[in-house]
Design a protein around this motif. Structure first.
Motif, PDB file in Angstrom:
ATOM      1  N   GLY A 119       0.612  -1.434   0.250  1.00  0.00           N
ATOM      2  CA  GLY A 119       0.045   0.397   0.050  1.00  0.00           C
ATOM      3  C   GLY A 119       1.292   0.737  -0.503  1.00  0.00           C
ATOM      4  N   ASP A 120       2.198   0.998   0.063  1.00  0.00           N
ATOM      5  CA  ASP A 120       3.113   2.481  -0.608  1.00  0.00           C
ATOM      6  C   ASP A 120       2.773   2.850  -1.483  1.00  0.00           C
ATOM      7  OD1 ASP A 120       3.987   1.636   2.493  1.00  0.00           O
ATOM      8  OD2 ASP A 120       5.168   0.616   2.285  1.00  0.00           O
ATOM      9  N   THR A 121       3.447   4.388  -1.444  1.00  0.00           N
ATOM     10  CA  THR A 121       4.222   5.085  -2.144  1.00  0.00           C
ATOM     11  C   THR A 121       5.498   5.125  -2.020  1.00  0.00           C
ATOM     12  OG1 THR A 121       1.741   6.238  -2.161  1.00  0.00           O
ATOM     13  CG2 THR A 121       3.116   7.383  -3.426  1.00  0.00           C
ATOM     14  N   ILE A 122       5.528   4.937  -4.077  1.00  0.00           N
ATOM     15  CA  ILE A 122       7.071   5.197  -4.210  1.00  0.00           C
ATOM     16  C   ILE A 122       7.444   6.404  -4.913  1.00  0.00           C
ATOM     17  CG2 ILE A 122       9.446   4.218  -5.305  1.00  0.00           C
ATOM     18  CD1 ILE A 122       7.596   2.422  -3.350  1.00  0.00           C
ATOM     19  N   ARG A 123       8.248   7.699  -4.716  1.00  0.00           N
ATOM     20  CA  ARG A 123       8.615   8.571  -5.029  1.00  0.00           C
ATOM     21  C   ARG A 123       9.346   8.289  -5.623  1.00  0.00           C
ATOM     22  NH1 ARG A 123       9.635  13.378  -0.597  1.00  0.00           N
ATOM     23  NH2 ARG A 123       7.320  13.514  -1.245  1.00  0.00           N
ATOM     24  N   PHE A 124      10.121   9.060  -6.973  1.00  0.00           N
ATOM     25  CA  PHE A 124      11.025   8.697  -7.491  1.00  0.00           C
ATOM     26  C   PHE A 124      11.290  10.317  -8.401  1.00  0.00           C
ATOM     27  CE2 PHE A 124       8.818   5.463  -8.250  1.00  0.00           C
ATOM     28  CZ  PHE A 124       9.466   4.079  -8.821  1.00  0.00           C
ATOM     29  N   THR A 125      12.692  10.548  -7.556  1.00  0.00           N
ATOM     30  CA  THR A 125      13.981  11.899  -7.791  1.00  0.00           C
ATOM     31  C   THR A 125      14.824  12.326  -8.975  1.00  0.00           C
ATOM     32  OG1 THR A 125      13.042  12.634  -4.965  1.00  0.00           O
ATOM     33  CG2 THR A 125      14.590  13.716  -6.483  1.00  0.00           C
TER      34      THR A 125
ATOM     35  N   PRO B  23       1.791   4.251  -7.380  1.00  0.00           N
ATOM     36  CA  PRO B  23       1.561   2.970  -6.422  1.00  0.00           C
ATOM     37  C   PRO B  23       2.900   2.061  -5.864  1.00  0.00           C
ATOM     38  CG  PRO B  23      -0.532   3.877  -7.190  1.00  0.00           C
ATOM     39  CD  PRO B  23       0.999   4.785  -7.919  1.00  0.00           C
ATOM     40  N   ALA B  24       3.181   1.656  -4.594  1.00  0.00           N
ATOM     41  CA  ALA B  24       3.717   0.148  -4.919  1.00  0.00           C
ATOM     42  C   ALA B  24       3.426  -0.296  -6.239  1.00  0.00           C
ATOM     43  CB  ALA B  24       4.685   0.014  -3.677  1.00  0.00           C
ATOM     44  N   SER B  25       2.893  -0.806  -5.989  1.00  0.00           N
ATOM     45  CA  SER B  25       1.943  -1.932  -7.341  1.00  0.00           C
ATOM     46  C   SER B  25       2.356  -0.776  -8.399  1.00  0.00           C
ATOM     47  CB  SER B  25       0.692  -1.842  -7.313  1.00  0.00           C
ATOM     48  OG  SER B  25      -0.066  -1.012  -7.570  1.00  0.00           O
ATOM     49  N   VAL B  26       2.209  -0.461  -9.045  1.00  0.00           N
ATOM     50  CA  VAL B  26       2.669   0.365 -10.401  1.00  0.00           C
ATOM     51  C   VAL B  26       4.815   0.037 -10.124  1.00  0.00           C
ATOM     52  CG1 VAL B  26       2.803   2.180 -11.614  1.00  0.00           C
ATOM     53  CG2 VAL B  26       1.028   1.308 -10.401  1.00  0.00           C
ATOM     54  N   ALA B  27       5.197   0.619  -8.951  1.00  0.00           N
ATOM     55  CA  ALA B  27       6.882   0.858  -9.516  1.00  0.00           C
ATOM     56  C   ALA B  27       7.081  -0.805  -9.292  1.00  0.00           C
ATOM     57  CB  ALA B  27       7.513   1.517  -8.300  1.00  0.00           C
ATOM     58  N   ALA B  28       6.404  -1.465  -8.648  1.00  0.00           N
ATOM     59  CA  ALA B  28       6.931  -3.047  -8.327  1.00  0.00           C
ATOM     60  C   ALA B  28       6.499  -4.240  -9.764  1.00  0.00           C
ATOM     61  CB  ALA B  28       6.237  -3.609  -6.995  1.00  0.00           C
ATOM     62  N   ASP B  29       5.366  -3.928 -10.471  1.00  0.00           N
ATOM     63  CA  ASP B  29       5.886  -4.669 -12.058  1.00  0.00           C
ATOM     64  C   ASP B  29       6.869  -5.063 -12.580  1.00  0.00           C
ATOM     65  OD1 ASP B  29       3.233  -4.148 -14.549  1.00  0.00           O
ATOM     66  OD2 ASP B  29       5.442  -4.895 -14.665  1.00  0.00           O
ATOM     67  N   PRO B  30       6.747  -6.077 -12.884  1.00  0.00           N
ATOM     68  CA  PRO B  30       8.218  -7.199 -13.450  1.00  0.00           C
ATOM     69  C   PRO B  30       8.103  -6.193 -14.466  1.00  0.00           C
ATOM     70  CG  PRO B  30       5.951  -8.254 -13.125  1.00  0.00           C
ATOM     71  CD  PRO B  30       5.660  -7.364 -12.164  1.00  0.00           C
ATOM     72  N   LEU B  31       8.099  -5.551 -15.392  1.00  0.00           N
ATOM     73  CA  LEU B  31       8.326  -4.441 -16.125  1.00  0.00           C
ATOM     74  C   LEU B  31       8.129  -3.086 -15.915  1.00  0.00           C
ATOM     75  CD1 LEU B  31       5.502  -6.001 -18.905  1.00  0.00           C
ATOM     76  CD2 LEU B  31       8.111  -7.095 -18.652  1.00  0.00           C
ATOM     77  N   ALA B  32       8.760  -3.140 -14.691  1.00  0.00           N
ATOM     78  CA  ALA B  32       8.836  -1.687 -14.517  1.00  0.00           C
ATOM     79  C   ALA B  32      10.928  -1.445 -13.840  1.00  0.00           C
ATOM     80  CB  ALA B  32       8.013  -1.449 -13.153  1.00  0.00           C
ATOM     81  N   LEU B  33      10.928  -0.841 -14.579  1.00  0.00           N
ATOM     82  CA  LEU B  33      12.266  -0.739 -14.947  1.00  0.00           C
ATOM     83  C   LEU B  33      12.969   0.317 -13.889  1.00  0.00           C
ATOM     84  CD1 LEU B  33      13.875  -2.655 -18.054  1.00  0.00           C
ATOM     85  CD2 LEU B  33      13.234  -3.547 -15.904  1.00  0.00           C
ATOM     86  N   VAL B  34      14.148   0.106 -13.281  1.00  0.00           N
ATOM     87  CA  VAL B  34      15.131   1.725 -13.343  1.00  0.00           C
ATOM     88  C   VAL B  34      16.384   1.335 -14.405  1.00  0.00           C
ATOM     89  CG1 VAL B  34      17.082   2.653 -11.491  1.00  0.00           C
ATOM     90  CG2 VAL B  34      15.401   2.218 -11.064  1.00  0.00           C
TER      91      VAL B  34
END
Ligand code: MTE
Ligand code: MO
Length: 404
Positions: free
Chosen positions: A334-340, A353-364
């Motif tokens: 349920g966390d929010t992830i902030r990218f700066t 939302p963490a669910s979006v950032a943790a998608d297996p296709l989401a990359l740094v």
């Protein structure tokens, strides 16, 4: 000529000064129907884009198919572009009615008032949207919230307009466009020649004038033309015929660039060997050099950049799953992830939302098209997520924070 004669001559026009049979509710309702569809598509896709960027508890945007946001935002811009000729033609068709007397009276004021609000807000939306696509901002307000708020005004006025006109629209749409307008038709624009029309089967076409059908064909042609002229922004194969497309031609690594490293003022900071990606969460804080990130398991994904301005391009990215960094940092669902970013500008900070950032296709992402990221694409590291607006794919990443 006496003064009185002159005053008569320069009197404001009357509805009957525009006798062309093109000024007919049968034409207006057909062009209006197309315009209504364009406005609705534009509004719904704009609303979706707003919700994607301003998460609420009741709305979640899927990451699959990965091109979903590219599609909805492409439709948003494409429907706005076709609405421009449609609105111009619609206003021209009904323009004689603006001179109908009386001007006052409660019904007349309500009807004209709603049309005035509709035309003004729609013009504002189409103009600001188009200038935004052209990245030309001759105003001092921040575009998205104003564009969003005025959209509600336009849709409200459109609903009132359709409700008021429903009987006329129904009647006009249910009979052939070339059929003459009925005598006494309350929405008949030109008043001339009524008696002559009653018994003829089609509206008389005077030499040198367009028939109603031809006007509709010209309208459809204009819609097709503006679409072809800009569709290359969304479909690379059609780039050659898209003479007005903003992103024709490509930037480094085959991908356009909205904001370069120089424009963002990060040219020095981005190539500094002391650069670190700092990841902070309840599990503690760690910092990664570029070599550290390269030593982590690497993932390849093919994902589009889908700019809110309507252009989109697919590309091959490689890098570290955001999810890998987040689990090490102890992020919860349920966390929010902030990218700066190193970039202090508007798009230098993104929260999802963490669910979006943790998608297996989401990359740094560290690589693009088989090479390290070009500095204009966000070297040393950038965010890339499936089915998200380009404004959220922040470049020149500096930190990732888990916000409880
Ligand atoms: N830090 C930062 N990241 C940014 C931007 C920006 O201005 N600053 N522009 C965004 C926008 S609007 C788009 S469409 C994408 C474009 O990515 P590209 O330049 O690699 O094609 O980057 C996004 N990332
Ligand atoms: Mo963008």
């Amino acid at each position: 000529m006496t003064r009185l004669d002159l005053a008569r001559r320069v009197r404001p026009p009357n509805e009957s000064d525009f006798p062309s049979p093109l000024h007919s509710p049968r034409v207006a309702s057909r062009v209006g129907l197309a315009l209504g569809v364009a406005f609705t598509v534009c509004f719904v896709t704009g609303l979706l884009s707003h919700l994607v960027q301003h998460p609420t508890s009741w709305f979640s945007w899927p990451g699959r198919p990965v091109w979903l946001y590219a599609l909805t935002q492409g439709l948003h811009v494409a429907s706005g572009i076709v609405a421009i000729p449609l609105l111009g033609i619609k206003v021209w068709v009904v323009s004689p009615r603006f001179w109908r007397r009386p001007f006052l009276g409660i019904v007349s004021v309500l009807e004209r008032g709603s049309i005035f609000v509709l035309v003004a807000s729609a013009t504002f939306e189409l103009a600001t949207g188009l200038l935004n696509v052209a990245e030309f901002y001759p105003w001092s307000f921040f575009f998205p919230p104003v564009h969003y708020a005025v959209a509600w005004i336009a849709m409200g006025a459109l609903a009132v307009h359709i409700a008021v006109k429903l009987p006329v629209i129904r009647d006009a749409l249910s009979s052939p466009v070339d059929r003459p307008d009925r005598v006494g038709d309350p929405d008949r624009a030109g008043a001339a020649d009524r008696s002559a029309e009653v018994n003829s089967s089609a509206e008389p076409v005077r030499a040198g004038t367009l028939s109603r059908r031809s006007l509709l064909t010209v309208t459809a042609g204009a819609v097709g033309l503006v679409t072809l002229a800009t569709i290359g922004d969304r479909i690379p194969a059609l780039e050659k015929i898209s003479v007005l497309s903003q992103r024709a031609g490509s930037g480094p690594q085959g991908l356009p660039v909205n904001r370069s490293a120089a424009a963002a003022g990060v040219r020095t900071a981005a190539v500094d060997p002391a650069w670190r990606l700092v990841v902070t969460g309840p599990g503690g804080s760690s910092s990664f050099s570029l070599a550290d990130l390269r030593a982590l398991p690497q993932t390849d994904v093919t994902l589009p950049i889908a700019c809110v301005e309507g252009w989109s391009r697919s590309a091959d990215w490689s890098g570290v799953r955001v999810g890998t960094l987040l689990s090490a940092a102890g992020a919860g669902a349920g966390d929010t992830i902030r990218f700066t970013s190193l970039d202090p500008g508007t798009y230098g900070r993104v929260e999802v939302p963490a669910s979006v950032a943790a998608d297996p296709l989401a990359l740094v992402a560290l690589g693009l098209a088989g090479a390290p990221l070009h500095i204009d694409h966000g070297f040393p590291a950038r965010l890339i997520m499936p089915s998200r607006p380009g404004v959220q794919q922040t470049k020149w990443l500096r930190s990732v924070e888990v916000l409880a």
